[in-house]
Each structure stands twice: as structure tokens, then as C-alpha cells.
Design a protein around this motif. Structure first.
Motif, PDB file in Angstrom:
ATOM      1  N   ARG A 177       0.740   0.263 -14.271  1.00 24.92           N
ATOM      2  CA  ARG A 177       1.369   1.338 -13.501  1.00 24.92           C
ATOM      3  C   ARG A 177       2.876   1.357 -13.778  1.00 24.92           C
ATOM      4  O   ARG A 177       3.465   2.410 -13.997  1.00 24.92           O
ATOM      5  N   ASP A 195       2.630   4.224  -6.447  1.00 24.13           N
ATOM      6  CA  ASP A 195       2.759   5.648  -6.777  1.00 24.13           C
ATOM      7  C   ASP A 195       3.651   6.356  -5.756  1.00 24.13           C
ATOM      8  O   ASP A 195       4.485   7.192  -6.119  1.00 24.13           O
ATOM      9  N   SER A 231       7.348   7.812  -6.468  1.00 24.82           N
ATOM     10  CA  SER A 231       7.536   9.257  -6.288  1.00 24.82           C
ATOM     11  C   SER A 231       8.807   9.563  -5.490  1.00 24.82           C
ATOM     12  O   SER A 231       9.432  10.607  -5.697  1.00 24.82           O
TER      13      SER A 231
END
Length: 203
Positions: free
Chosen positions: A127, A63, A67
Motif C-alpha cells: 500500500r 487509505d 487520502s
């Protein structure tokens, strides 16, 4: 005003930031506990006092890595004046990637995670899949915006174009990385640019 992070939140973030390049370079299986303790200077107990297990660290790291890339792309897209230029941001960003700029060590986290996880690590695979789905939706929305603004042809196949752009970029990244030849990625990006420019209405 953002709420200050607690000590435990700061420690979690520290672990994520220090191990992010390692996971993205070595992969989930290749990253050892020794790698994690060396990168953070923390003990195994300290790391697992903040994360349930290695899997949880890896998910948080993905993540974080994603990002970074998404943030750079979004900033450039927001500053672009036309929908053509907004889509061409992907060409610019991934061209920079092939020159070692703008990305964390190891390259594109989506590609790295998708290739390694495959069927062996469903949470990480999911993911990566969600990241690609959101990317596809973002491109589709930009094409829709271009059509509504009269910038793009009205009969554009939005979904097919979005999937083609992503496939060419990620495929180019993979080929460039495997062959250690950024020029292979550049060729794929040139095709992406041609696809985007072909969306424009002819006056």
C-alpha cells in the motif's frame, strides 16, 4: 448526487475514522484490540462484524489517512498558477506538518507504514509502495507540464528529480521525527525548494 451510505457503510467509516490516528501513531503491531474498542466504543464483535480482521482495518485506515494528506496537496496544487508553484506545494504542506498542522496525529502515513511494514507485513508495505509510485508519477507529470509550457528546462531528468524530491521529503520527515527537531526537516525542504527552482528556464 451521492448515494447515501448504508448503516454498515457508516459503521465501517466510523471505525476507520476513530482508529486512524491510533494506527498512524502506534503502528499496526502497537495498535491493540483494546485500543480499537476504546476509540470506537464498539465491541470486538462489532468491529469484526464489519471487517474480516485487524489487517483489513489497517489497510482501510492507511487509505483514509493517505487520502487526507493527498486531498490537501491536490487542492493546493489545483489552485497554484504555475508549475513551479504546484511543485512547491509539497514544501509548504510538509513544512506545515513539521509544525503539527495539516496532518493527522502521528505524521506522514506513507513513512510510518513503510518503516513498520517493511518485510513483516507485505499488504501494508505494498500500500505504501503504491502511494509512493503514484506520488512519483504525479511529480513527473507536473514536470512534463512545466516543460511543455516552456517554464522548465527541456533537458530535465524528470524521474530522477521526482525520486529526489520524495526521498528528501520523506527522509527529512524521518530525521525530524527521530531527532524531535523540525529544523532538520526544514533543511531538507530547503533543498527540495532549490531543486524545484533550478528546473526553471533562465531567460
Amino acid at each position: 448526487m451521492e448515494k447515501p451510505m448504508s448503516k454498515s457503510e457508516r459503521t465501517r467509516q466510523f471505525i476507520i475514522e476513530r482508529t486512524a490516528p491510533i494506527f498512524n501513531t502506534k503502528g499496526y503491531e502497537g495498535t491493540s484490540m483494546n485500543d480499537m474498542t476504546e476509540a470506537t466504543g464498539l465491541t470486538k464483535g462489532s468491529i469484526y462484524g464489519n471487517f474480516a480482521n485487524k489487517q483489513e482495518v489497517a489497510l482501510a485506515v492507511f487509505d483514509y489517512n493517505h487520502s487526507i494528506v493527498r486531498g490537501r496537496v491536490t487542492t493546493l496544487i489545483d489552485n497554484a498558477q504555475t508549475y513551479t508553484d504546484k511543485l512547491l506545494v509539497y514544501v509548504k504542506v510538509y513544512h506545515s506538518f513539521s509544525r503539527g498542522a495539516g496532518f493527522i496525529p502521528g505524521g506522514c502515513p506513507i513513512l510510518n507504514t513503510a518503516i513498520e511494514a517493511d518485510d513483516t507485513n507485505p499488504p501494508l508495505r505494498d500500500r505504501a509502495a503504491q502511494a509512493i509510485i503514484r506520488w512519483k508519477e504525479k511529480i513527473v507529470k507536473m514536470i512534463e507540464g512545466g516543460i511543455e509550457a516552456g517554464e522548465f528546462k527541456p533537458d530535465v531528468d524528470k524521474l530522477q528529480t521526482a525520486v529526489a524530491i520524495i526521498a528528501l521529503i520523506e527522509g527529512g520527515v524521518m530525521i525530524g521525527k527521530v531527532t524531535n527537531s523540525p529544523s532538520n526537516l526544514d533543511r531538507a525542504l530547503e533543498t527540495v525548494e532549490q531543486i524545484i527552482l533550478a528546473l526553471k528556464k533562465v531567460d
